[in-house]
Design a protein around this motif. Structure first.
Motif, PDB file in Angstrom:
ATOM      1  N   ALA A 102       0.845  -1.193   0.000  1.00 39.10           N
ATOM      2  CA  ALA A 102       0.000   0.000   0.000  1.00 39.10           C
ATOM      3  C   ALA A 102       0.879   1.241   0.000  1.00 39.10           C
ATOM      4  N   ALA A 103       0.509   2.229  -0.773  1.00 39.82           N
ATOM      5  CA  ALA A 103       1.318   3.443  -0.880  1.00 39.82           C
ATOM      6  C   ALA A 103       0.476   4.652  -0.483  1.00 39.82           C
ATOM      7  N   ASP A 104       0.828   5.281   0.619  1.00 41.32           N
ATOM      8  CA  ASP A 104       0.112   6.470   1.061  1.00 41.32           C
ATOM      9  C   ASP A 104       0.273   7.611   0.060  1.00 41.32           C
ATOM     10  N   ALA A 105       1.330   7.519  -0.764  1.00 43.24           N
ATOM     11  CA  ALA A 105       1.596   8.585  -1.720  1.00 43.24           C
ATOM     12  C   ALA A 105       0.438   8.784  -2.690  1.00 43.24           C
ATOM     13  N   LEU A 106      -0.316   7.719  -2.963  1.00 41.16           N
ATOM     14  CA  LEU A 106      -1.431   7.835  -3.896  1.00 41.16           C
ATOM     15  C   LEU A 106      -2.505   8.784  -3.386  1.00 41.16           C
ATOM     16  N   ALA A 107      -2.513   9.030  -2.078  1.00 45.33           N
ATOM     17  CA  ALA A 107      -3.496   9.947  -1.506  1.00 45.33           C
ATOM     18  C   ALA A 107      -3.288  11.371  -2.020  1.00 45.33           C
ATOM     19  N   ARG A 108      -2.083  11.641  -2.523  1.00 56.98           N
ATOM     20  CA  ARG A 108      -1.805  12.980  -3.053  1.00 56.98           C
ATOM     21  C   ARG A 108      -2.476  13.212  -4.397  1.00 56.98           C
ATOM     22  N   LEU A 109      -2.899  12.148  -5.052  1.00 53.24           N
ATOM     23  CA  LEU A 109      -3.456  12.266  -6.392  1.00 53.24           C
ATOM     24  C   LEU A 109      -4.960  12.467  -6.356  1.00 53.24           C
ATOM     25  N   THR A 110      -5.463  13.168  -7.347  1.00 48.02           N
ATOM     26  CA  THR A 110      -6.907  13.272  -7.513  1.00 48.02           C
ATOM     27  C   THR A 110      -7.418  11.953  -8.085  1.00 48.02           C
ATOM     28  N   GLU A 111      -8.730  11.772  -8.040  1.00 49.44           N
ATOM     29  CA  GLU A 111      -9.315  10.538  -8.589  1.00 49.44           C
ATOM     30  C   GLU A 111      -8.971  10.387 -10.065  1.00 49.44           C
ATOM     31  N   ARG A 112      -9.007  11.472 -10.839  1.00 52.71           N
ATOM     32  CA  ARG A 112      -8.685  11.410 -12.259  1.00 52.71           C
ATOM     33  C   ARG A 112      -7.204  11.096 -12.471  1.00 52.71           C
ATOM     34  N   GLU A 113      -6.353  11.660 -11.630  1.00 53.83           N
ATOM     35  CA  GLU A 113      -4.921  11.373 -11.765  1.00 53.83           C
ATOM     36  C   GLU A 113      -4.612   9.910 -11.469  1.00 53.83           C
ATOM     37  N   ARG A 114      -5.302   9.327 -10.491  1.00 55.44           N
ATOM     38  CA  ARG A 114      -5.120   7.897 -10.208  1.00 55.44           C
ATOM     39  C   ARG A 114      -5.614   7.050 -11.383  1.00 55.44           C
ATOM     40  N   GLU A 115      -6.704   7.478 -11.973  1.00 59.39           N
ATOM     41  CA  GLU A 115      -7.260   6.758 -13.123  1.00 59.39           C
ATOM     42  C   GLU A 115      -6.278   6.795 -14.293  1.00 59.39           C
ATOM     43  N   VAL A 116      -5.711   7.963 -14.539  1.00 61.42           N
ATOM     44  CA  VAL A 116      -4.743   8.113 -15.626  1.00 61.42           C
ATOM     45  C   VAL A 116      -3.475   7.317 -15.338  1.00 61.42           C
ATOM     46  N   MET A 117      -3.026   7.343 -14.085  1.00 61.67           N
ATOM     47  CA  MET A 117      -1.829   6.590 -13.708  1.00 61.67           C
ATOM     48  C   MET A 117      -2.028   5.092 -13.940  1.00 61.67           C
ATOM     49  N   ALA A 118      -3.216   4.603 -13.637  1.00 62.62           N
ATOM     50  CA  ALA A 118      -3.509   3.190 -13.863  1.00 62.62           C
ATOM     51  C   ALA A 118      -3.446   2.851 -15.347  1.00 62.62           C
ATOM     52  N   LEU A 119      -3.915   3.750 -16.190  1.00 66.10           N
ATOM     53  CA  LEU A 119      -3.879   3.517 -17.629  1.00 66.10           C
ATOM     54  C   LEU A 119      -2.444   3.568 -18.154  1.00 66.10           C
ATOM     55  N   VAL A 120      -1.638   4.460 -17.595  1.00 70.18           N
ATOM     56  CA  VAL A 120      -0.218   4.474 -17.933  1.00 70.18           C
ATOM     57  C   VAL A 120       0.418   3.143 -17.530  1.00 70.18           C
ATOM     58  N   GLY A 121      -0.015   2.636 -16.375  1.00 71.88           N
ATOM     59  CA  GLY A 121       0.541   1.395 -15.857  1.00 71.88           C
ATOM     60  C   GLY A 121       0.272   0.189 -16.721  1.00 71.88           C
ATOM     61  N   ILE A 122      -0.816   0.202 -17.485  1.00 75.72           N
ATOM     62  CA  ILE A 122      -1.094  -0.929 -18.368  1.00 75.72           C
ATOM     63  C   ILE A 122      -0.580  -0.674 -19.783  1.00 75.72           C
ATOM     64  N   GLY A 123       0.240   0.391 -19.920  1.00 68.79           N
ATOM     65  CA  GLY A 123       0.943   0.614 -21.180  1.00 68.79           C
ATOM     66  C   GLY A 123       0.274   1.518 -22.181  1.00 68.79           C
ATOM     67  N   MET A 124      -0.724   2.278 -21.768  1.00 67.05           N
ATOM     68  CA  MET A 124      -1.411   3.153 -22.712  1.00 67.05           C
ATOM     69  C   MET A 124      -0.610   4.424 -22.985  1.00 67.05           C
ATOM     70  N   SER A 125      -0.652   4.868 -24.221  1.00 70.42           N
ATOM     71  CA  SER A 125      -0.048   6.145 -24.594  1.00 70.42           C
ATOM     72  C   SER A 125      -1.002   7.271 -24.222  1.00 70.42           C
ATOM     73  N   ASN A 126      -0.538   8.516 -24.309  1.00 75.72           N
ATOM     74  CA  ASN A 126      -1.405   9.652 -24.007  1.00 75.72           C
ATOM     75  C   ASN A 126      -2.613   9.689 -24.944  1.00 75.72           C
ATOM     76  N   GLU A 127      -2.386   9.326 -26.208  1.00 75.32           N
ATOM     77  CA  GLU A 127      -3.473   9.323 -27.186  1.00 75.32           C
ATOM     78  C   GLU A 127      -4.526   8.270 -26.825  1.00 75.32           C
ATOM     79  N   GLU A 128      -4.077   7.086 -26.392  1.00 76.55           N
ATOM     80  CA  GLU A 128      -5.023   6.038 -26.008  1.00 76.55           C
ATOM     81  C   GLU A 128      -5.787   6.423 -24.743  1.00 76.55           C
ATOM     82  N   ILE A 129      -5.085   7.049 -23.800  1.00 76.01           N
ATOM     83  CA  ILE A 129      -5.744   7.506 -22.576  1.00 76.01           C
ATOM     84  C   ILE A 129      -6.808   8.549 -22.916  1.00 76.01           C
ATOM     85  N   ALA A 130      -6.463   9.460 -23.824  1.00 76.81           N
ATOM     86  CA  ALA A 130      -7.408  10.511 -24.222  1.00 76.81           C
ATOM     87  C   ALA A 130      -8.666   9.899 -24.819  1.00 76.81           C
TER      88      ALA A 130
END
Length: 221
Positions: free
Chosen positions: A148-176
């Motif tokens: 568990a990482a307390d650091a994630l608490a610093r992120l907004t819900e949308r930022e966590r969502e985007v980070m998860a998409l980055v984590g599965i290998g999506m590009s900025n265009e795919e995330i958009a």
């Protein structure tokens, strides 16, 4: 001009990379090193933009040399791209955890190598999203169990969502496309997440997504 340092114990590999890179109008090879210790010294002396770093080298291996570079605040601008073969895949995830901005297979096509060098300087992903998804899942599966990482608490819900998409290998265009926003908005969310979490680059954001438990191996969406 993008300045590159070549670190590989095989002189033939260095010669091939040098010939390709020096032929480009926007890239120059600033220096070479045949072992990790010399690579670290050359980086400190020459201050290149990118280091193409072999993982297995004498004296000091590529992982240790990479940690020496990424752990030095004075070298914060230097990006490291690890050179690997499929036989060394088990080291790649550890390389990114050590601060490497990505990795390349040694027998990559010339055009891909050039694209990768330019991409890492721009702060983009080194590999295509499809390859990133496949390899990230493989290496994350071999990594330690996420904590568990307390650091994630610093992120907004949308930022966590985007980070998860980055984590599965999506590009900025795919995330958009997934979130129905502009690529610029997606890039802004990625950048803010990196700043808040102290991630050196996009590759480290991927690692943090797995280590925090935000993404688990196999979540390829």
């Amino acid at each position: 001009m993008i300045r590159v340092l070549l670190a590989d114990d095989q002189s033939l590999v260095r010669a091939g990379f040098r010939a390709l890179l020096d032929a480009q109008p926007d890239i120059e090879v600033a220096g070479e090193a045949a072992d990790g210790a010399k690579a670290l010294r050359r980086v400190r002396a020459l201050r290149p933009d990118v280091v193409l770093m072999d993982i297995r080298m004498p004296v000091l291996d590529g992982l240790a040399a990479t940690r020496g570079i990424t752990g030095d605040p004075g070298l914060a601008h230097v990006k490291v791209a690890m050179l690997t073969t499929f036989e060394l895949d088990e080291y790649v995830f550890e390389a990114i955890r050590s601060g490497a901005s990505g990795f390349l297979v040694k027998d990559t096509e010339p055009d891909e190598l050039l694209r990768a060098v330019r991409a890492v300087v721009a702060g983009d992903a080194l590999l295509s999203p499809g390859v990133t998804r496949r390899l990230t899942a493989e290496f994350a599966a071999r990594s330690k169990e996420p904590a568990a990482a307390d650091a994630l608490a610093r992120l907004t819900e949308r930022e966590r969502e985007v980070m998860a998409l980055v984590g599965i290998g999506m590009s900025n265009e795919e995330i958009a496309r997934r979130l129905v926003v502009s690529p610029l908005t997606a890039k802004t969310h990625v950048s803010r997440a990196m700043v808040k979490l102290g991630a050196r680059d996009r590759a480290q954001l991927v690692v943090l997504a797995y280590e925090s438990g935000l993404v688990r191996p196999g979540w390829l969406g």
